[in-house]
Design an enzyme around this catalytic site. Structure first.
Site: not given
Length: 491
Positions: A162, A239, A242, A258, A292, A391
């Protein structure tokens, strides 16, 4: 209550909220919809259509049929269409940027940059594709001639996050289309409007109907997509958690993954401390830290820790939290409640552990939503805390100190994620040492950890939970192609 200028900024734009299935906008077969609420204003923007399995089956069937003819089309013809996509997308940057800011929350200048870069990617990969060639190989059999060539893999499932919904679509779609692939794309439902609107340009540019579909959906639909027997390969950005579920579901399908980063910014004793502080602050407030390769943690030599913290506090005075449609704003709201709650959790633990909050520390009141988060600088952070070991994905700079370069390297590599790092030093020998020894896919010297270039091969390091394959430049074309070999027997 702080006023926003979002509503008038969308005058004249009609966002697309239906599925883009095989070149047409259609309602989902089940008639289900989901509300999209702006993190900027708190208002409902639209209700986006949700797909079911029958919609997915139709999209995959259309993609597979269209891909056969698309692959056989000459590469120069595919490149010409990709160039047209880039031109048409560039012509709509301003209107799409307003919609992107409204649904995602990033400052308008950042939305413009995202869309301009997305358009550039179609031009870049069109040029890359026409120069993607094989070679003639010598054989130990004098009667054989061997050569290699590249073909598209087939039909890709593309799952994007998103934070950069159009840019990350283009990161796969531009090289994928240029090399002869088809794509079924799943953006998150709550940031799907800009992408659904932007793909109007595909048909106008000459992309065959069926070659690309965009079906917003949640976790269960994502699992159906990546496990679908008609899907040949998977491209994913998101993530690590996921990503691991996708890989376990997809099995042996080709993939580009990635995943998460917790990029360290390493500041050595001989660094330009002020430059390092400005870069660390910028890397934490860009897109509200929801990147990220944001400034995940700063690992600073103890000899310059106090100077760095003072310089970062000064740099933080340049951060302006506010309405992202206001040109003075460079820090907008977080995108969603789950992300805000994670930032809350990390900062709550930091308070419990007694870390020093130098700047900020929580949500700012007086805005239309509770997603506006103050830029935050925290000193005295320990390596085991959530601020350092996980993170955070928010506008936070955690400062961890160590007494030696060796310890700084150890801390940098004591992390399961390995996407991108930055190191600040005036000693080029030390720079090379860190570049070669930090376990991340990329190491940036004397600039923000958030540096990225569309021609840069970007991805995770081996041995980490950040994935494989590369996004950017010629390397993505190679990952989205099959290297084939021909062998001809001569009498």
């Amino acid at each position: 209550m702080t006023e926003t200028t979002a509503a008038p900024e969308l005058a004249g734009l009609t966002p697309r909220d239906r599925l883009y299935l095989a070149g047409e906008y259609v309602d989902g077969r089940a008639g289900r919809t989901e509300a999209i609420t702006s993190p900027v204003t708190g208002a409902e923007i639209a209700r986006v259509a949700l797909p079911e399995r029958a919609d997915l089956d139709a999209a995959v069937a259309a993609a597979r049929a269209a891909q056969v003819q698309w692959r056989r089309l000459g590469v120069w013809q595919r490149a010409a269409i990709c160039h047209r996509v880039g031109d048409l997308l560039a012509g709509r940057v301003e209107e799409l940027a307003r919609l992107l800011t409204l649904e995602q929350g990033k400052p308008l200048a950042e939305s413009r940059a995202d869309l301009e870069e997305a358009a550039q990617l179609f031009h870049l990969h069109a040029e890359d594709a026409v120069r993607l060639h094989g070679e003639t190989l010598p054989s130990n059999d004098q009667h054989k001639r061997m050569w290699t060539f590249y073909q598209g893999v087939g039909t890709w499932a593309i799952v994007i996050p998103w934070n950069f919904p159009v840019l990350m679509f283009a990161e796969f779609a531009a090289p994928g289309l240029a090399t002869g692939n088809a794509l079924v794309v799943k953006p998150p439902t709550h940031t799907s409007l800009t992408l659904l609107t932007a793909v109007e340009v595909l048909r106008e540019a000459g992309v065959p109907d069926g070659l690309v579909s965009v079906l917003p959906g949640g976790g269960e639909f994502g699992a159906d997509l990546v496990s679908h027997p008609g899907i040949d390969a998977i491209g994913f950005i998101g993530s690590s958690a996921t990503a691991e579920r996708i890989v376990s579901t997809a099995g042996l399908k080709r993939s580009i993954i990635e995943a998460s980063g917790n990029g360290p910014v390493i500041v050595l004793a001989d660094a330009d401390v002020e430059a390092a502080a400005r870069a660390a602050v910028q890397g934490a407030y860009y897109n509200a830290g929801q990147v990220c390769c944001a400034t995940g943690r700063v690992l600073v030599h103890s000899a310059v820790r106090a100077d760095f913290v003072a310089a970062a506090a000064q740099a933080a005075t340049e951060v302006v939290l506010g309405d992202p449609f206001d040109p003075r704003t460079n820090l907008g709201p977080l995108n969603n409640r789950a992300t805000a709650q994670k930032v809350d959790q990390h900062l709550d633990q930091a308070r419990e552990l007694g870390f020093e909050f130098v700047v900020g520390g929580g949500r700012r009141e007086g805005f239309p939503t509770d997603l506006y988060y103050d830029f935050t600088l925290v000193d005295g952070v320990t390596p085991q805390s959530l601020l350092s070991s996980a993170e955070t994905f928010g506008p936070v700079v955690p400062v961890v100190s160590a007494d030696s370069d060796e310890r700084l390297l150890e801390l940098a590599n004591d992390d399961a994620l390995g996407l991108q790092a930055a190191v600040f030093t005036r000693d080029m020998g030390k720079a090379y040492w860190f570049v070669e020894n930090v376990r991340t896919g990329q190491v940036v010297v004397n600039d923000s950890n958030g540096f990225w270039d569309i021609n840069m091969p970007f991805g995770g390091a081996g041995g980490s939970r950040t994935g494989w394959g590369r996004i950017g430049g010629r390397h993505t074309l190679l990952d989205m192609s099959d290297l084939r070999t021909g062998v001809l027997h001569l009498p």
